[in-house]
Scaffold this motif. Structure first.
Motif, PDB file in Angstrom:
ATOM      1  N   VAL A  45       0.863  -1.177   0.000  1.00  0.00           N
ATOM      2  CA  VAL A  45       0.000   0.000   0.000  1.00  0.00           C
ATOM      3  C   VAL A  45       0.903   1.232   0.000  1.00  0.00           C
ATOM      4  CG1 VAL A  45      -1.785   1.275   1.247  1.00  0.00           C
ATOM      5  CG2 VAL A  45      -1.763  -1.236   1.313  1.00  0.00           C
ATOM      6  N   VAL A  46       0.724   2.097  -0.997  1.00  0.00           N
ATOM      7  CA  VAL A  46       1.505   3.328  -1.098  1.00  0.00           C
ATOM      8  C   VAL A  46       0.555   4.496  -0.873  1.00  0.00           C
ATOM      9  CG1 VAL A  46       2.950   4.761  -2.596  1.00  0.00           C
ATOM     10  CG2 VAL A  46       3.109   2.252  -2.726  1.00  0.00           C
ATOM     11  N   THR A  47       0.896   5.358   0.073  1.00  0.00           N
ATOM     12  CA  THR A  47       0.059   6.507   0.377  1.00  0.00           C
ATOM     13  C   THR A  47       0.876   7.788   0.189  1.00  0.00           C
ATOM     14  OG1 THR A  47       0.585   6.130   2.711  1.00  0.00           O
ATOM     15  CG2 THR A  47      -1.531   5.338   1.944  1.00  0.00           C
ATOM     16  N   PRO A  48       0.637   8.504  -0.930  1.00  0.00           N
ATOM     17  CA  PRO A  48       1.310   9.783  -1.139  1.00  0.00           C
ATOM     18  C   PRO A  48       0.859  10.774  -0.060  1.00  0.00           C
ATOM     19  CG  PRO A  48       0.189   9.047  -3.137  1.00  0.00           C
ATOM     20  CD  PRO A  48      -0.251   8.153  -2.030  1.00  0.00           C
ATOM     21  N   LEU A  49       1.802  11.483   0.521  1.00  0.00           N
ATOM     22  CA  LEU A  49       1.477  12.438   1.574  1.00  0.00           C
ATOM     23  C   LEU A  49       1.414  13.834   0.983  1.00  0.00           C
ATOM     24  CD1 LEU A  49       3.882  10.997   4.299  1.00  0.00           C
ATOM     25  CD2 LEU A  49       1.441  10.494   3.958  1.00  0.00           C
ATOM     26  N   ASN A  50       0.193  14.304   0.742  1.00  0.00           N
ATOM     27  CA  ASN A  50      -0.039  15.665   0.255  1.00  0.00           C
ATOM     28  C   ASN A  50      -1.493  16.010   0.537  1.00  0.00           C
ATOM     29  OD1 ASN A  50      -1.778  15.200  -2.156  1.00  0.00           O
ATOM     30  ND2 ASN A  50       0.013  14.132  -2.943  1.00  0.00           N
ATOM     31  N   PRO A  51      -1.841  17.275   0.501  1.00  0.00           N
ATOM     32  CA  PRO A  51      -3.207  17.674   0.885  1.00  0.00           C
ATOM     33  C   PRO A  51      -4.328  17.021   0.077  1.00  0.00           C
ATOM     34  CG  PRO A  51      -1.784  19.589   0.818  1.00  0.00           C
ATOM     35  CD  PRO A  51      -0.988  18.439   0.241  1.00  0.00           C
ATOM     36  N   ALA A  52      -4.045  16.573  -1.145  1.00  0.00           N
ATOM     37  CA  ALA A  52      -5.089  15.960  -1.958  1.00  0.00           C
ATOM     38  C   ALA A  52      -5.179  14.442  -1.746  1.00  0.00           C
ATOM     39  CB  ALA A  52      -4.841  16.243  -3.439  1.00  0.00           C
ATOM     40  N   LYS A 102     -13.959   7.467  -5.078  1.00  0.00           N
ATOM     41  CA  LYS A 102     -12.940   7.650  -6.125  1.00  0.00           C
ATOM     42  C   LYS A 102     -13.172   8.950  -6.893  1.00  0.00           C
ATOM     43  CE  LYS A 102     -11.598   2.877  -7.121  1.00  0.00           C
ATOM     44  NZ  LYS A 102     -11.584   1.824  -8.145  1.00  0.00           N
ATOM     45  N   ALA A 103     -14.424   9.274  -7.186  1.00  0.00           N
ATOM     46  CA  ALA A 103     -14.742  10.518  -7.902  1.00  0.00           C
ATOM     47  C   ALA A 103     -14.360  11.728  -7.055  1.00  0.00           C
ATOM     48  CB  ALA A 103     -16.225  10.559  -8.263  1.00  0.00           C
ATOM     49  N   ARG A 104     -14.660  11.683  -5.764  1.00  0.00           N
ATOM     50  CA  ARG A 104     -14.280  12.779  -4.871  1.00  0.00           C
ATOM     51  C   ARG A 104     -12.759  12.925  -4.820  1.00  0.00           C
ATOM     52  NH1 ARG A 104     -15.097  11.276   0.737  1.00  0.00           N
ATOM     53  NH2 ARG A 104     -12.970  10.613   0.473  1.00  0.00           N
TER      54      ARG A 104
END
Length: 136
Positions: A45-52, A102-104
């Motif tokens: 599981v890869v979770t990019p850390l950014n506000p989005a 997913k759309a959100r």
């Protein structure tokens, strides 16, 4: 498959090639966190850390990731939160609800990407207006 109920943060520069179960690898340099799926399926599981995408908070040696982790594209389709180093399991979601999430998420990314572009366009227009004023 054995579900994991607790996760240990490990702060690294680079995410290792081989991940250990129960470890959340966090690379501040690359704004990324990775771990093996907490359901025990072994998927990364890869979770990019950014506000989005995801936010990581640290408190007294514990970490939390927000929002939840929904592994909708994995065979396990697991869904959980990591809060204070604990894995909190969520109920399964319907296909319709997953599509809405997913759309959100796509809208959030589009907004995040377009915001700097809008600021740049406003800056260029302001400079152009100033320059036109000099030559008027």
């Amino acid at each position: 498959m054995t579900r994991i109920g607790q996760i240990r943060p490990e702060f690294v520069e680079f995410i290792p090639e081989k991940l250990e179960p129960g470890v959340l690898y966090v690379s501040r340099r690359y704004s990324t966190a990775s771990h093996l799926c907490c359901c025990g399926c072994g998927m990364e599981v890869v979770t990019p850390l950014n506000p989005a995408k995801w936010g990581l908070t640290e408190s007294n040696g514990t970490v939390s990731l927000n929002p939840s982790i929904g592994n909708w594209n994995f065979p396990c389709r697991s869904h959980y939160w990591i809060s204070g180093n604990r894995v909190q399991w969520a109920a399964a979601m319907s296909a319709e609800r997953i599509a809405a999430v997913k759309a959100r998420d796509r809208r959030d990314v589009d907004t995040m990407v377009s915001r700097p572009e809008r600021l740049f366009v406003r800056f260029v227009k302001a400079v152009a207006t100033k320059i036109r004023g000099w030559f008027s």
